[in-house]
Each structure stands twice: as structure tokens, then as C-alpha cells.
Design a protein around this motif. Structure first.
Motif, PDB file in Angstrom:
ATOM      1  N   MET A   1      58.395  30.398  23.848  1.00  0.00           N
ATOM      2  CA  MET A   1      57.659  30.007  25.039  1.00  0.00           C
ATOM      3  C   MET A   1      56.629  31.084  25.355  1.00  0.00           C
ATOM      4  SD  MET A   1      58.969  29.214  28.885  1.00  0.00           S
ATOM      5  CE  MET A   1      59.080  27.455  28.857  1.00  0.00           C
ATOM      6  N   ARG A   2      55.489  30.679  25.760  1.00  0.00           N
ATOM      7  CA  ARG A   2      54.381  31.567  26.073  1.00  0.00           C
ATOM      8  C   ARG A   2      54.504  32.117  27.488  1.00  0.00           C
ATOM      9  NH1 ARG A   2      48.334  29.452  24.773  1.00  0.00           N
ATOM     10  NH2 ARG A   2      47.715  31.360  23.777  1.00  0.00           N
ATOM     11  N   LYS A   3      54.270  33.403  27.632  1.00  0.00           N
ATOM     12  CA  LYS A   3      54.337  34.017  28.948  1.00  0.00           C
ATOM     13  C   LYS A   3      52.936  34.094  29.544  1.00  0.00           C
ATOM     14  CE  LYS A   3      55.924  38.068  31.402  1.00  0.00           C
ATOM     15  NZ  LYS A   3      56.628  39.338  31.349  1.00  0.00           N
ATOM     16  N   HIS A   4      52.783  33.585  30.742  1.00  0.00           N
ATOM     17  CA  HIS A   4      51.489  33.636  31.420  1.00  0.00           C
ATOM     18  C   HIS A   4      51.460  34.849  32.326  1.00  0.00           C
ATOM     19  CE1 HIS A   4      50.105  29.755  29.981  1.00  0.00           C
ATOM     20  NE2 HIS A   4      51.350  29.337  30.138  1.00  0.00           N
ATOM     21  N   ARG A   5      50.429  35.661  32.144  1.00  0.00           N
ATOM     22  CA  ARG A   5      50.290  36.887  32.932  1.00  0.00           C
ATOM     23  C   ARG A   5      49.123  36.757  33.887  1.00  0.00           C
ATOM     24  NH1 ARG A   5      51.861  38.425  27.784  1.00  0.00           N
ATOM     25  NH2 ARG A   5      53.642  39.828  27.718  1.00  0.00           N
ATOM     26  N   THR A   6      49.218  37.483  34.989  1.00  0.00           N
ATOM     27  CA  THR A   6      48.121  37.512  35.962  1.00  0.00           C
ATOM     28  C   THR A   6      47.076  38.518  35.513  1.00  0.00           C
ATOM     29  OG1 THR A   6      49.099  39.282  37.281  1.00  0.00           O
ATOM     30  CG2 THR A   6      49.745  37.002  37.834  1.00  0.00           C
ATOM     31  N   LEU A   7      45.934  38.484  36.173  1.00  0.00           N
ATOM     32  CA  LEU A   7      44.870  39.448  35.912  1.00  0.00           C
ATOM     33  C   LEU A   7      45.385  40.875  36.075  1.00  0.00           C
ATOM     34  CD1 LEU A   7      41.835  40.264  35.576  1.00  0.00           C
ATOM     35  CD2 LEU A   7      41.649  40.016  38.041  1.00  0.00           C
ATOM     36  N   GLU A   8      46.153  41.100  37.125  1.00  0.00           N
ATOM     37  CA  GLU A   8      46.683  42.439  37.388  1.00  0.00           C
ATOM     38  C   GLU A   8      47.641  42.885  36.288  1.00  0.00           C
ATOM     39  OE1 GLU A   8      46.675  39.926  39.692  1.00  0.00           O
ATOM     40  OE2 GLU A   8      45.045  40.696  40.935  1.00  0.00           O
ATOM     41  N   GLN A   9      48.456  41.959  35.785  1.00  0.00           N
ATOM     42  CA  GLN A   9      49.392  42.301  34.713  1.00  0.00           C
ATOM     43  C   GLN A   9      48.650  42.658  33.426  1.00  0.00           C
ATOM     44  OE1 GLN A   9      51.668  38.654  34.948  1.00  0.00           O
ATOM     45  NE2 GLN A   9      53.424  39.721  35.852  1.00  0.00           N
ATOM     46  N   TRP A  10      47.597  41.874  33.104  1.00  0.00           N
ATOM     47  CA  TRP A  10      46.807  42.182  31.917  1.00  0.00           C
ATOM     48  C   TRP A  10      46.102  43.525  32.072  1.00  0.00           C
ATOM     49  CZ3 TRP A  10      47.334  40.571  27.255  1.00  0.00           C
ATOM     50  CH2 TRP A  10      47.813  39.282  26.985  1.00  0.00           C
ATOM     51  N   GLN A  11      45.565  43.779  33.266  1.00  0.00           N
ATOM     52  CA  GLN A  11      44.873  45.040  33.497  1.00  0.00           C
ATOM     53  C   GLN A  11      45.836  46.212  33.344  1.00  0.00           C
ATOM     54  OE1 GLN A  11      41.487  45.384  33.895  1.00  0.00           O
ATOM     55  NE2 GLN A  11      42.039  47.496  33.460  1.00  0.00           N
ATOM     56  N   ALA A  12      47.063  46.050  33.822  1.00  0.00           N
ATOM     57  CA  ALA A  12      48.067  47.097  33.685  1.00  0.00           C
ATOM     58  C   ALA A  12      48.390  47.348  32.211  1.00  0.00           C
ATOM     59  CB  ALA A  12      49.334  46.724  34.458  1.00  0.00           C
ATOM     60  N   LEU A  13      48.491  46.280  31.425  1.00  0.00           N
ATOM     61  CA  LEU A  13      48.749  46.436  29.988  1.00  0.00           C
ATOM     62  C   LEU A  13      47.595  47.149  29.294  1.00  0.00           C
ATOM     63  CD1 LEU A  13      50.362  42.960  29.256  1.00  0.00           C
ATOM     64  CD2 LEU A  13      51.488  45.193  29.067  1.00  0.00           C
ATOM     65  N   VAL A  14      46.376  46.766  29.632  1.00  0.00           N
ATOM     66  CA  VAL A  14      45.203  47.424  29.043  1.00  0.00           C
ATOM     67  C   VAL A  14      45.201  48.907  29.400  1.00  0.00           C
ATOM     68  CG1 VAL A  14      42.675  47.546  29.115  1.00  0.00           C
ATOM     69  CG2 VAL A  14      43.803  45.322  28.920  1.00  0.00           C
ATOM     70  N   ASP A  15      45.487  49.219  30.662  1.00  0.00           N
ATOM     71  CA  ASP A  15      45.533  50.615  31.105  1.00  0.00           C
ATOM     72  C   ASP A  15      46.647  51.384  30.382  1.00  0.00           C
ATOM     73  OD1 ASP A  15      43.420  50.098  32.817  1.00  0.00           O
ATOM     74  OD2 ASP A  15      44.696  49.874  34.588  1.00  0.00           O
ATOM     75  N   GLN A  16      47.804  50.747  30.201  1.00  0.00           N
ATOM     76  CA  GLN A  16      48.916  51.394  29.497  1.00  0.00           C
ATOM     77  C   GLN A  16      48.547  51.712  28.058  1.00  0.00           C
ATOM     78  OE1 GLN A  16      52.412  48.913  29.783  1.00  0.00           O
ATOM     79  NE2 GLN A  16      52.348  48.893  32.027  1.00  0.00           N
ATOM     80  N   GLN A  17      47.866  50.768  27.397  1.00  0.00           N
ATOM     81  CA  GLN A  17      47.484  51.005  26.010  1.00  0.00           C
ATOM     82  C   GLN A  17      46.484  52.149  25.919  1.00  0.00           C
ATOM     83  OE1 GLN A  17      44.243  50.146  24.243  1.00  0.00           O
ATOM     84  NE2 GLN A  17      45.170  51.254  22.537  1.00  0.00           N
TER      85      GLN A  17
END
Length: 97
Positions: A1-17
């Protein structure tokens, strides 16, 4: 199943990387994130960056075009507006008298 992330969640992942010592493919594998999706989100401006909005707020800004109509009612309006939407897409607005 695909997980849908919010803009804030994606931004947090980008920042973490970016803060990690991992390359983007390594980070995506570790976090079980699709690399293509991650790259698409990484290209987007961050939530704290102001794009073309001079006020810096999230509200839409508008340009009053009435100033293009001239000073007198008898003046002939003749404006031509081109909005560049990116990727070679343009919206052209014209008015003749």
C-alpha cells in the motif's frame, strides 16, 4: 500500500537527507521511499522559501490591470500580457480597443 505524505512530511524528509551523510538513493532505500518521488519533492521550493510572492505569505497575490486601461475613458486600451507558466507553457492575454 502506498503511503501518502503531506508537504511538511516531504520537506522534513528532504531536510533529513540533506543533513545526513547519505546520498539520495541511499537515503530513499533506508527510509523505504520511492527515489523518483523523493526527487520530485526535492525539486520543489521549501515551505519557508518565498517563490514569486513578494509579501512572503501563503496568500495569492493579484495584479490590478485597471492601470493598463489608460487615464481617460476615451483612451483605447491595447494591452498584451504573457504569463510564463514554466516548461515552455505561456498564457497570452490581449485586448484591442
Amino acid at each position: 500500500m502506498r503511503k501518502h505524505r503531506t508537504l511538511e512530511q516531504w520537506q522534513a524528509l528532504v531536510d533529513q537527507q540533506r543533513a545526513s551523510d547519505l546520498t539520495a538513493p541511499q537515503f530513499c532505500k533506508k527510509e523505504k521511499i520511492g527515489y523518483a518521488s523523493f526527487c520530485n519533492w526535492r525539486k520543489r521550493p521549501s515551505a519557508d522559501q518565498s517563490t514569486d510572492n513578494s509579501t512572503g505569505s501563503d496568500e495569492a497575490s493579484f495584479l490590478d490591470l485597471s492601470s493598463l486601461m489608460g487615464n481617460s475613458p476615451s483612451s483605447v486600451p491595447g494591452w498584451h500580457i504573457v504569463l510564463s507558466l514554466g516548461n515552455g507553457v505561456e498564457l497570452r492575454l490581449s485586448q484591442n480597443g
